[in-house]
Design a protein around this motif. Sequence first.
Motif, PDB file in Angstrom:
ATOM      1  N   SER A  23       0.831  -1.212   0.000  1.00  0.00           N
ATOM      2  CA  SER A  23       0.000   0.000   0.000  1.00  0.00           C
ATOM      3  C   SER A  23       0.866   1.263   0.000  1.00  0.00           C
ATOM      4  O   SER A  23       0.452   2.291  -0.529  1.00  0.00           O
ATOM      5  N   SER A  24       2.085   1.188   0.577  1.00  0.00           N
ATOM      6  CA  SER A  24       3.009   2.331   0.501  1.00  0.00           C
ATOM      7  C   SER A  24       3.402   2.592  -0.949  1.00  0.00           C
ATOM      8  O   SER A  24       3.483   3.753  -1.384  1.00  0.00           O
ATOM      9  N   ALA A  25       3.649   1.525  -1.692  1.00  0.00           N
ATOM     10  CA  ALA A  25       4.024   1.666  -3.099  1.00  0.00           C
ATOM     11  C   ALA A  25       2.895   2.284  -3.921  1.00  0.00           C
ATOM     12  O   ALA A  25       3.143   2.935  -4.945  1.00  0.00           O
ATOM     13  N   ILE A  26       1.658   2.115  -3.473  1.00  0.00           N
ATOM     14  CA  ILE A  26       0.509   2.709  -4.162  1.00  0.00           C
ATOM     15  C   ILE A  26       0.297   4.158  -3.737  1.00  0.00           C
ATOM     16  O   ILE A  26       0.133   5.063  -4.565  1.00  0.00           O
ATOM     17  N   LEU A  27       0.322   4.398  -2.423  1.00  0.00           N
ATOM     18  CA  LEU A  27      -0.085   5.700  -1.898  1.00  0.00           C
ATOM     19  C   LEU A  27       1.002   6.776  -1.982  1.00  0.00           C
ATOM     20  O   LEU A  27       0.686   7.955  -2.189  1.00  0.00           O
ATOM     21  N   LEU A  28       2.275   6.390  -1.811  1.00  0.00           N
ATOM     22  CA  LEU A  28       3.334   7.407  -1.823  1.00  0.00           C
ATOM     23  C   LEU A  28       3.413   8.168  -3.155  1.00  0.00           C
ATOM     24  O   LEU A  28       3.374   9.407  -3.155  1.00  0.00           O
ATOM     25  N   PRO A  29       3.518   7.486  -4.298  1.00  0.00           N
ATOM     26  CA  PRO A  29       3.557   8.239  -5.564  1.00  0.00           C
ATOM     27  C   PRO A  29       2.289   9.056  -5.794  1.00  0.00           C
ATOM     28  O   PRO A  29       2.355  10.184  -6.289  1.00  0.00           O
ATOM     29  N   LEU A  30       1.131   8.491  -5.402  1.00  0.00           N
ATOM     30  CA  LEU A  30      -0.131   9.199  -5.593  1.00  0.00           C
ATOM     31  C   LEU A  30      -0.175  10.474  -4.759  1.00  0.00           C
ATOM     32  O   LEU A  30      -0.578  11.543  -5.252  1.00  0.00           O
ATOM     33  N   ALA A  31       0.251  10.382  -3.490  1.00  0.00           N
ATOM     34  CA  ALA A  31       0.236  11.558  -2.614  1.00  0.00           C
ATOM     35  C   ALA A  31       1.204  12.631  -3.117  1.00  0.00           C
ATOM     36  O   ALA A  31       0.880  13.831  -3.113  1.00  0.00           O
ATOM     37  N   LEU A  32       2.401  12.213  -3.569  1.00  0.00           N
ATOM     38  CA  LEU A  32       3.389  13.180  -4.071  1.00  0.00           C
ATOM     39  C   LEU A  32       2.879  13.854  -5.345  1.00  0.00           C
ATOM     40  O   LEU A  32       3.068  15.055  -5.540  1.00  0.00           O
ATOM     41  N   LEU A  33       2.218  13.080  -6.197  1.00  0.00           N
ATOM     42  CA  LEU A  33       1.710  13.620  -7.459  1.00  0.00           C
ATOM     43  C   LEU A  33       0.557  14.595  -7.223  1.00  0.00           C
ATOM     44  O   LEU A  33       0.513  15.691  -7.811  1.00  0.00           O
ATOM     45  N   VAL A  34      -0.379  14.228  -6.352  1.00  0.00           N
ATOM     46  CA  VAL A  34      -1.607  15.015  -6.164  1.00  0.00           C
ATOM     47  C   VAL A  34      -1.400  16.183  -5.205  1.00  0.00           C
ATOM     48  O   VAL A  34      -1.866  17.303  -5.451  1.00  0.00           O
ATOM     49  N   GLU A  35      -0.700  15.934  -4.092  1.00  0.00           N
ATOM     50  CA  GLU A  35      -0.639  16.948  -3.018  1.00  0.00           C
ATOM     51  C   GLU A  35       0.727  17.612  -2.866  1.00  0.00           C
ATOM     52  O   GLU A  35       0.856  18.569  -2.107  1.00  0.00           O
ATOM     53  N   GLN A  36       1.748  17.113  -3.578  1.00  0.00           N
ATOM     54  CA  GLN A  36       3.076  17.733  -3.570  1.00  0.00           C
ATOM     55  C   GLN A  36       3.523  18.061  -2.146  1.00  0.00           C
ATOM     56  O   GLN A  36       3.688  19.217  -1.760  1.00  0.00           O
ATOM     57  N   GLY A  37       3.724  16.994  -1.372  1.00  0.00           N
ATOM     58  CA  GLY A  37       3.994  17.133   0.048  1.00  0.00           C
ATOM     59  C   GLY A  37       5.202  17.962   0.404  1.00  0.00           C
ATOM     60  O   GLY A  37       5.274  18.524   1.509  1.00  0.00           O
ATOM     61  N   TRP A  38       6.178  18.072  -0.505  1.00  0.00           N
ATOM     62  CA  TRP A  38       7.374  18.864  -0.200  1.00  0.00           C
ATOM     63  C   TRP A  38       7.066  20.359  -0.049  1.00  0.00           C
ATOM     64  O   TRP A  38       7.874  21.117   0.494  1.00  0.00           O
ATOM     65  N   GLN A  39       5.897  20.791  -0.522  1.00  0.00           N
ATOM     66  CA  GLN A  39       5.511  22.200  -0.399  1.00  0.00           C
ATOM     67  C   GLN A  39       4.687  22.483   0.863  1.00  0.00           C
ATOM     68  O   GLN A  39       4.361  23.626   1.141  1.00  0.00           O
ATOM     69  N   ILE A  40       4.352  21.433   1.626  1.00  0.00           N
ATOM     70  CA  ILE A  40       3.531  21.604   2.823  1.00  0.00           C
ATOM     71  C   ILE A  40       4.393  22.163   3.956  1.00  0.00           C
ATOM     72  O   ILE A  40       5.491  21.656   4.210  1.00  0.00           O
ATOM     73  N   PRO A  41       3.946  23.214   4.664  1.00  0.00           N
ATOM     74  CA  PRO A  41       4.715  23.727   5.814  1.00  0.00           C
ATOM     75  C   PRO A  41       4.858  22.645   6.887  1.00  0.00           C
ATOM     76  O   PRO A  41       4.006  21.757   7.013  1.00  0.00           O
ATOM     77  N   LEU A  42       5.947  22.715   7.635  1.00  0.00           N
ATOM     78  CA  LEU A  42       6.180  21.736   8.697  1.00  0.00           C
ATOM     79  C   LEU A  42       5.025  21.788   9.697  1.00  0.00           C
ATOM     80  O   LEU A  42       4.728  22.836  10.261  1.00  0.00           O
ATOM     81  N   PRO A  43       4.332  20.670   9.915  1.00  0.00           N
ATOM     82  CA  PRO A  43       3.184  20.682  10.833  1.00  0.00           C
ATOM     83  C   PRO A  43       3.626  20.805  12.286  1.00  0.00           C
ATOM     84  O   PRO A  43       4.804  20.621  12.617  1.00  0.00           O
ATOM     85  N   SER A  44       2.671  21.098  13.158  1.00  0.00           N
ATOM     86  CA  SER A  44       2.936  21.229  14.593  1.00  0.00           C
ATOM     87  C   SER A  44       3.276  19.868  15.191  1.00  0.00           C
ATOM     88  O   SER A  44       3.013  18.821  14.588  1.00  0.00           O
ATOM     89  N   TRP A  45       3.828  19.892  16.409  1.00  0.00           N
ATOM     90  CA  TRP A  45       4.184  18.627  17.059  1.00  0.00           C
ATOM     91  C   TRP A  45       2.936  17.797  17.353  1.00  0.00           C
ATOM     92  O   TRP A  45       2.988  16.568  17.367  1.00  0.00           O
TER      93      TRP A  45
END
Length: 302
Positions: free
Chosen positions: A197-219
Amino acid sequence: MQANNHMTVQSWLLLGALSVLWGGSFFFVGVAVREVPPLTIAAIRVLLAAVILQGVLRLSGLTLPWRGEVWRAFGMAGLLNNAIPFGLFFWAQTQIPSGLASILNATTPIFTVLVAHVFTADEKLTPGRLLGVLLGFAGVAVMIGVDLLSGLGRNVLAQGACLLGTLSYAFGAVYSRRFARLGVKPMQVAGGQFIASSAILLPLALLVEQGWQIPLPSWQSIAAIVALAALSTALGFVIYFRIMVAAGSNVNLVTLLVPVSAILLGVLVLGETLALRHLAGMVAIALGLAAIDGRVLKVFRR
């Protein structure tokens, strides 16, 4: 070797433990989704769970089987049990309250008994089983309250996403019965499923939501995601597959117990008040589970 559908005392105890772990998942997601997009949460959840379980497997002296048929099964189980429902439910919780999502999640046993009736030889639908599931669902609705039920019909897309997620869980439970026949242990199933499921969800999340642009979340959000991965996911699915070996797709009855656990935890830990509707709902759920189990009815017949 094939899973059967008999609920032993140990299976009921494990089901209760799983309901506590999965009851917390709605809270953890509710905290994390305020700052982190839903697909990214789902991807991090399964990736962390996969890493944790690989460590546990090594400590236990177990390794993952490398047969092709087993990994094809891991891929399908990861899609049905994780990738599809996690993505749908996490997105839905950005649109509707967590309580309403938990009510819709409680339809899982209804879909499961129907799917199991069609696709299995030993889990056919009986009047007692159907009555039990409907009683349990009614109990969940009463316990959560009419206020949230009044929200049914609004934001239909999000509610439809929840129902599709529960249907996916139903097919996942029936499909995952094959791991017993393949000789794969519950911890191996969970570990392999999360890699898939990681192999399915990781590329999908990076493609759709571009996680590298998300601000660092709170603790708080980081802690919620870690708890979601370690407790509700890694430990939760090991217990899930252990129950499945003994009780087949009855494992999805846990979704009827999740709201009970959430409310009792609120009373015991947070000092919340136990209302009359909570007690009435719990009684209906208990009657429903007794009808599904069947042993109490047999005693009365005798």
